[in-house]
Design an enzyme around this catalytic site. Sequence first.
Site, PDB file in Angstrom:
ATOM      1  N   ARG A  42      13.051 -34.509 -16.074  1.00 16.38           N
ATOM      2  CA  ARG A  42      13.097 -35.913 -15.690  1.00 16.38           C
ATOM      3  C   ARG A  42      14.216 -36.202 -14.700  1.00 16.38           C
ATOM      4  O   ARG A  42      14.267 -37.250 -14.097  1.00 16.38           O
ATOM      5  CB  ARG A  42      13.353 -36.754 -16.960  1.00 16.38           C
ATOM      6  CG  ARG A  42      12.158 -36.818 -17.883  1.00 16.38           C
ATOM      7  CD  ARG A  42      12.542 -37.539 -19.181  1.00 16.38           C
ATOM      8  NE  ARG A  42      12.368 -36.608 -20.285  1.00 16.38           N
ATOM      9  CZ  ARG A  42      12.600 -36.951 -21.543  1.00 16.38           C
ATOM     10  NH1 ARG A  42      13.041 -38.159 -21.841  1.00 16.38           N
ATOM     11  NH2 ARG A  42      12.424 -36.084 -22.510  1.00 16.38           N
ATOM     12  N   GLU A  98      15.214 -31.501  -6.608  1.00 13.65           N
ATOM     13  CA  GLU A  98      15.895 -31.210  -7.873  1.00 13.65           C
ATOM     14  C   GLU A  98      17.152 -32.071  -7.994  1.00 13.65           C
ATOM     15  O   GLU A  98      17.743 -32.474  -6.982  1.00 13.65           O
ATOM     16  CB  GLU A  98      16.219 -29.698  -7.907  1.00 13.65           C
ATOM     17  CG  GLU A  98      17.011 -29.196  -9.086  1.00 13.65           C
ATOM     18  CD  GLU A  98      16.317 -29.353 -10.439  1.00 13.65           C
ATOM     19  OE1 GLU A  98      15.854 -30.465 -10.731  1.00 13.65           O
ATOM     20  OE2 GLU A  98      16.300 -28.388 -11.218  1.00 13.65           O
ATOM     21  N   ASP A 102      22.350 -25.182 -11.107  1.00 11.44           N
ATOM     22  CA  ASP A 102      23.459 -24.633 -11.876  1.00 11.44           C
ATOM     23  C   ASP A 102      23.364 -23.098 -11.776  1.00 11.44           C
ATOM     24  O   ASP A 102      23.753 -22.523 -10.768  1.00 11.44           O
ATOM     25  CB  ASP A 102      23.287 -25.174 -13.308  1.00 11.44           C
ATOM     26  CG  ASP A 102      24.443 -24.894 -14.224  1.00 11.44           C
ATOM     27  OD1 ASP A 102      25.579 -25.165 -13.852  1.00 11.44           O
ATOM     28  OD2 ASP A 102      24.214 -24.400 -15.337  1.00 11.44           O
ATOM     29  N   THR A 103      22.747 -22.438 -12.753  1.00  7.43           N
ATOM     30  CA  THR A 103      22.600 -20.983 -12.663  1.00  7.43           C
ATOM     31  C   THR A 103      21.571 -20.570 -11.611  1.00  7.43           C
ATOM     32  O   THR A 103      21.608 -19.453 -11.100  1.00  7.43           O
ATOM     33  CB  THR A 103      22.139 -20.397 -14.016  1.00  7.43           C
ATOM     34  OG1 THR A 103      20.872 -20.970 -14.341  1.00  7.43           O
ATOM     35  CG2 THR A 103      23.136 -20.692 -15.118  1.00  7.43           C
ATOM     36  N   GLY A 104      20.609 -21.451 -11.337  1.00  5.47           N
ATOM     37  CA  GLY A 104      19.551 -21.142 -10.369  1.00  5.47           C
ATOM     38  C   GLY A 104      18.262 -20.674 -11.031  1.00  5.47           C
ATOM     39  O   GLY A 104      17.238 -20.539 -10.368  1.00  5.47           O
ATOM     40  N   LEU A 107      15.101 -23.308 -10.630  1.00  2.68           N
ATOM     41  CA  LEU A 107      14.481 -23.386  -9.305  1.00  2.68           C
ATOM     42  C   LEU A 107      13.886 -22.058  -8.870  1.00  2.68           C
ATOM     43  O   LEU A 107      12.863 -22.025  -8.186  1.00  2.68           O
ATOM     44  CB  LEU A 107      15.499 -23.858  -8.273  1.00  2.68           C
ATOM     45  CG  LEU A 107      15.529 -25.364  -8.106  1.00  2.68           C
ATOM     46  CD1 LEU A 107      16.568 -25.753  -7.084  1.00  2.68           C
ATOM     47  CD2 LEU A 107      14.161 -25.887  -7.663  1.00  2.68           C
ATOM     48  N   LYS A 130      26.158 -26.633  -8.071  1.00  2.00           N
ATOM     49  CA  LYS A 130      27.387 -26.041  -8.631  1.00  2.00           C
ATOM     50  C   LYS A 130      27.393 -24.582  -8.216  1.00  2.00           C
ATOM     51  O   LYS A 130      26.947 -23.709  -8.987  1.00  2.00           O
ATOM     52  CB  LYS A 130      27.365 -26.118 -10.160  1.00  2.00           C
ATOM     53  CG  LYS A 130      27.476 -27.498 -10.757  1.00  2.00           C
ATOM     54  CD  LYS A 130      27.556 -27.345 -12.271  1.00  2.00           C
ATOM     55  CE  LYS A 130      27.339 -28.626 -12.998  1.00  2.00           C
ATOM     56  NZ  LYS A 130      27.172 -28.429 -14.451  1.00  2.00           N
ATOM     57  N   ASP A 158      21.197 -36.814 -17.092  1.00  2.00           N
ATOM     58  CA  ASP A 158      21.526 -37.377 -18.413  1.00  2.00           C
ATOM     59  C   ASP A 158      22.518 -36.549 -19.221  1.00  2.00           C
ATOM     60  O   ASP A 158      22.769 -35.386 -18.929  1.00  2.00           O
ATOM     61  CB  ASP A 158      20.250 -37.472 -19.258  1.00  2.00           C
ATOM     62  CG  ASP A 158      19.788 -36.095 -19.748  1.00  2.00           C
ATOM     63  OD1 ASP A 158      19.660 -35.184 -18.908  1.00  2.00           O
ATOM     64  OD2 ASP A 158      19.589 -35.923 -20.967  1.00  2.00           O
ATOM     65  N   ARG A 164      21.180 -41.916 -17.277  1.00  2.00           N
ATOM     66  CA  ARG A 164      20.352 -41.633 -16.094  1.00  2.00           C
ATOM     67  C   ARG A 164      20.427 -42.789 -15.097  1.00  2.00           C
ATOM     68  O   ARG A 164      20.247 -42.603 -13.896  1.00  2.00           O
ATOM     69  CB  ARG A 164      18.890 -41.405 -16.491  1.00  2.00           C
ATOM     70  CG  ARG A 164      18.648 -40.136 -17.292  1.00  2.00           C
ATOM     71  CD  ARG A 164      17.144 -39.884 -17.402  1.00  2.00           C
ATOM     72  NE  ARG A 164      16.819 -38.911 -18.425  1.00  2.00           N
ATOM     73  CZ  ARG A 164      16.805 -37.586 -18.261  1.00  2.00           C
ATOM     74  NH1 ARG A 164      17.143 -37.062 -17.112  1.00  2.00           N
ATOM     75  NH2 ARG A 164      16.465 -36.782 -19.255  1.00  2.00           N
TER      76      ARG A 164
HETATM   77  P1  5GP Z   1      19.770 -24.020 -13.815  1.00  2.00           P
HETATM   78  O1  5GP Z   1      18.449 -23.432 -14.189  1.00  2.00           O
HETATM   79  O2  5GP Z   1      20.024 -24.029 -12.337  1.00  2.00           O
HETATM   80  O3  5GP Z   1      20.881 -23.383 -14.589  1.00  2.00           O
HETATM   81  O4  5GP Z   1      19.784 -25.487 -14.361  1.00  2.00           O
HETATM   82  C1  5GP Z   1      19.292 -26.567 -13.673  1.00  2.00           C
HETATM   83  C2  5GP Z   1      19.090 -27.694 -14.632  1.00  2.00           C
HETATM   84  O5  5GP Z   1      20.167 -27.734 -15.566  1.00  2.00           O
HETATM   85  C3  5GP Z   1      19.136 -29.040 -13.925  1.00  2.00           C
HETATM   86  O6  5GP Z   1      17.869 -29.454 -13.505  1.00  2.00           O
HETATM   87  C4  5GP Z   1      19.669 -29.946 -15.014  1.00  2.00           C
HETATM   88  O7  5GP Z   1      18.618 -30.394 -15.823  1.00  2.00           O
HETATM   89  C5  5GP Z   1      20.544 -29.046 -15.833  1.00  2.00           C
HETATM   90  N1  5GP Z   1      21.975 -29.210 -15.485  1.00  2.00           N
HETATM   91  C6  5GP Z   1      22.761 -28.385 -14.782  1.00  2.00           C
HETATM   92  N2  5GP Z   1      24.019 -28.869 -14.677  1.00  2.00           N
HETATM   93  C7  5GP Z   1      24.013 -30.044 -15.332  1.00  2.00           C
HETATM   94  C8  5GP Z   1      25.018 -31.041 -15.564  1.00  2.00           C
HETATM   95  O8  5GP Z   1      26.186 -30.975 -15.147  1.00  2.00           O
HETATM   96  N3  5GP Z   1      24.615 -32.134 -16.274  1.00  2.00           N
HETATM   97  C9  5GP Z   1      23.346 -32.263 -16.762  1.00  2.00           C
HETATM   98  N4  5GP Z   1      23.056 -33.346 -17.444  1.00  2.00           N
HETATM   99  N5  5GP Z   1      22.388 -31.350 -16.555  1.00  2.00           N
HETATM  100  C10 5GP Z   1      22.721 -30.252 -15.844  1.00  2.00           C
END
Ligand code: 5GP
Length: 176
Positions: A42, A98, A102-104, A107, A130, A158, A164
Site C-alpha cells: 500500500r 515504489e 531498502d534491501t532491494g 523490487l 536507503k 506506515d 500514511r
Molecule cells: P526491501 O525489499 O527493499 O527490503 O523493502 C522494501 C519495502 O520495505 C518497502 O516497500 C517498504 O514497505 C518497506 N520499508 C523499507 N524501509 C522502510 C521504512 O523505513 N519504513 C517503513 N514503514 N517501511 C519500510
Amino acid sequence: MKHTVEVMISEADVSARIAKLGEEITARYQGSDEVVMIGLLRGSCVFLADLCRQCQLPVTLDFMTASSYGAGMHSSRDVRILKDLDDDIKGKDVVIVEDIIDTGYTLNKVREILSLRDPKSLAICTLLDKPSRREVQVPVDWIGFAIPDEFVVGCGIDYAQQYRNLPFIGKVVPQG
Ligand code: 5GP
C-alpha cells in the site's frame, strides 16, 4: 513501542522533488502511446497519486501487492506477490512506482516478474532509497531522496498502518 515522529523531509521539499520527477518522466516518455504506472500497495499509493498528476502524458494506473514488513520494522527476503496487476503490460512503457527501497529484494522480485511479460520498457521510480541497506542490486531510474538507515513514515509509508497520511517524511524515534 512508545515513539515520536520527527520531520526528516518537509512537505515543501517532498512536493518540489515530486514535481521535478514528473518533469523528468514526462521528458523521457515523449511520444509514448501509454505509460503504465504500477503502484506497489500500500505504501506507494500516496506518492503515485502525487507523481502521476505531475506527468503530462497519457498515463494509466495499475497496482500490485508484494508481501512487506507486516506490522514490524524488519524486511523479509521471502517476497511474495499477494495481488497481481489487473491488466496486461505487453508492449507498454511501464514505470514501477515504489515508496522506499531498502534491501532491494521486493523490487528485484517485482522487476523480474514484470520483465517476463514483454513490456516495451520497464523503469523504476522510488520516492526514497536507503542505499546503505542494499543487499541485491536493482536498476533504479528515478530516486526522490536517498536517506540514511532510519525507519521512516509519511507520504504513504506506515508504521503498523499509522502515519500514511503525514504530508512529510518523518523519522520514528523510540522513546524510553
Ligand atoms: P526491501 O525489499 O527493499 O527490503 O523493502 C522494501 C519495502 O520495505 C518497502 O516497500 C517498504 O514497505 C518497506 N520499508 C523499507 N524501509 C522502510 C521504512 O523505513 N519504513 C517503513 N514503514 N517501511 C519500510
